[in-house]
Scaffold this active site. Structure first.
Site, PDB file in Angstrom:
ATOM      1  N   GLU A 176      18.134 -22.380   3.430  1.00 60.15           N
ATOM      2  CA  GLU A 176      16.992 -22.574   4.331  1.00 60.15           C
ATOM      3  C   GLU A 176      17.458 -23.277   5.609  1.00 60.15           C
ATOM      4  OE1 GLU A 176      13.811 -21.728   3.538  1.00 60.15           O
ATOM      5  OE2 GLU A 176      14.179 -21.157   1.461  1.00 60.15           O
TER       6      GLU A 176
ATOM      7  N   LYS B 182      15.247 -28.745 -12.145  1.00 62.28           N
ATOM      8  CA  LYS B 182      15.494 -27.758 -13.202  1.00 62.28           C
ATOM      9  C   LYS B 182      16.023 -28.412 -14.476  1.00 62.28           C
ATOM     10  CE  LYS B 182      16.099 -24.028  -9.869  1.00 62.28           C
ATOM     11  NZ  LYS B 182      17.060 -23.332  -8.978  1.00 62.28           N
TER      12      LYS B 182
ATOM     13  N   LYS C 109       7.746 -25.369  -9.128  1.00 63.14           N
ATOM     14  CA  LYS C 109       8.231 -26.488  -9.937  1.00 63.14           C
ATOM     15  C   LYS C 109       7.444 -27.787  -9.767  1.00 63.14           C
ATOM     16  CE  LYS C 109      12.445 -25.845  -8.202  1.00 63.14           C
ATOM     17  NZ  LYS C 109      12.557 -24.433  -7.837  1.00 63.14           N
TER      18      LYS C 109
END
EC number: 1.1.1.3
Length: 343
Positions: free
Chosen positions: A213, A228, A128
């Site tokens: 994570e 997004k 991204k």
């Protein structure tokens, strides 16, 4: 489909988990893609952080897949095949961009994509960073050079967000987009809602299961969702917004009490990324919102994602689901590739 098919030479930048899944799928299904879509993919080069492996007649995918991932795997492959690790150079027809996402500068993906455009390569991006930094600039460059950029894998992996907006709703006026676009934060909020956990305990559970994570900041602070919705909004509304145009609030402050209060009335709390028209101006935001029982996004549980498009002509369209794992993201890149070149 007979013997008529399109063949393209493919280069991949980055060889992490998603890139390896992409290679696996090409290895397993390239003949099916040729028969069903009239397209044959030949992977000729992969660039890692320490250089590139390149074979004009195609990389031996079976041998490559017998090693791990990253530069170490590329080095082992080069040693096995007695070829050199070369200085990175883009050549071929298509770039699959899988470099680690860097939201600060977009590098190294941004340089790879610009170089690919100068070589008239089409680009399919899963990462991204470069898109968030420079999508309008990249699109303009690509148009000038007669190349195309596809990036549905960067806008929610397997969930077909961009495709619905671009193809299924073509000609309709989209007035509003609402999405649950991050599987990790949704898992945390679902655990808080269904198991009465605190944010801290729900996060710990997500980390234990490998969903979050070790440093979950991008997910829980809302930045992944913001990237997004930015890519979706810029793509579908033809704008040049940046992350600075988005009001971003994560889920770290959602308390057990907040969740219980929402549930008293049969509601729930979700991290919603939205592009809404307020007084004729589209406003972008990411924040935890109370979702009422009549909202289809209420049904987005666990690591699932979902999106609602509000349109003037077609009413409200909802899509829910989509694998959140790397294979889902790789499959989105395959889909973009097949849709570019299908016979």
């Amino acid at each position: 489909m007979g013997e008529s098919y399109t063949k393209r030479k493919i280069m991949i930048t980055g060889y992490g988990t998603v890139a390896k899944e992409f290679v696996k799928m090409i290895n397993e299904q390239k003949e099916r893609y040729r028969e069903s879509y009239g397209f044959y993919a030949e992977i000729v080069g992969i660039i890692g952080s320490k250089g590139m492996i390149y074979e004009e007649d195609g990389i031996d995918l079976v041998t490559l897949l017998s090693f791990g991932k990253g530069s170490q795997a590329l080095g082992q492959y080069a040693q096995q095949k007695q070829i050199y690790i070369q200085a990175p150079e883009l050549k071929g027809d298509v770039l699959i961009e899988c470099s680690p996402t860097n939201l600060e500068t977009g590098e190294p993906a941004l340089s790879y994509m610009k170089a690919a455009i100068t070589k008239n390569m089409d680009i399919i991006s899963v990462s991204k960073g470069a898109l968030v930094q420079a999508l309008p600039e990249l699109k303009k460059l690509a148009d000038t050079n007669g190349c195309r950029i596809k990036y549905s894998g960067a806008t929610a992996a397997a969930l077909p967000t961009l495709d619905i907006g671009e193809y299924s709703l073509a000609g309709s006026r989209i007035t509003e987009i609402e999405g649950i676009l991050n599987g990790t934060s949704n898992f945390i909020l679902t655990s808080m809602s269904e198991d009465s956990l605190s944010f801290e305990n729900a996060l710990k559970l997500a980390q234990e299961r490998g969903i979050a994570e070790a440093n979950p900041a991008l997910d829980v602070q809302g930045y992944d969702s913001a990237c997004k919705i930015l890519l979706l909004a810029n793509g579908l509304f033809h704008k040049t917004w940046t992350l600075n145009d988005i009001s971003i609030e994560g889920i770290e402050k959602v308390s057990k009490a907040d969740m219980q209060f929402a549930k008293i009335n049969g509601n729930d709390i979700k991290l919603v990324a939205s592009a809404r028209s307020i007084d004729g101006t589209i406003t972008l935001q990411v924040k935890p919102e109370i979702i009422t029982a009549d909202n289809p996004l209420m049904n987005v549980k666990g690591t699932n994602k979902g999106i609602l498009f509000h349109t003037e002509e077609m009413g409200t369209i909802c899509c829910i689901g989509g694998a959140s794992h790397p294979r889902g993201a790789a499959a989105a890149a395959i889909k973009d590739m097949l849709n570019l070149y299908r016979g």
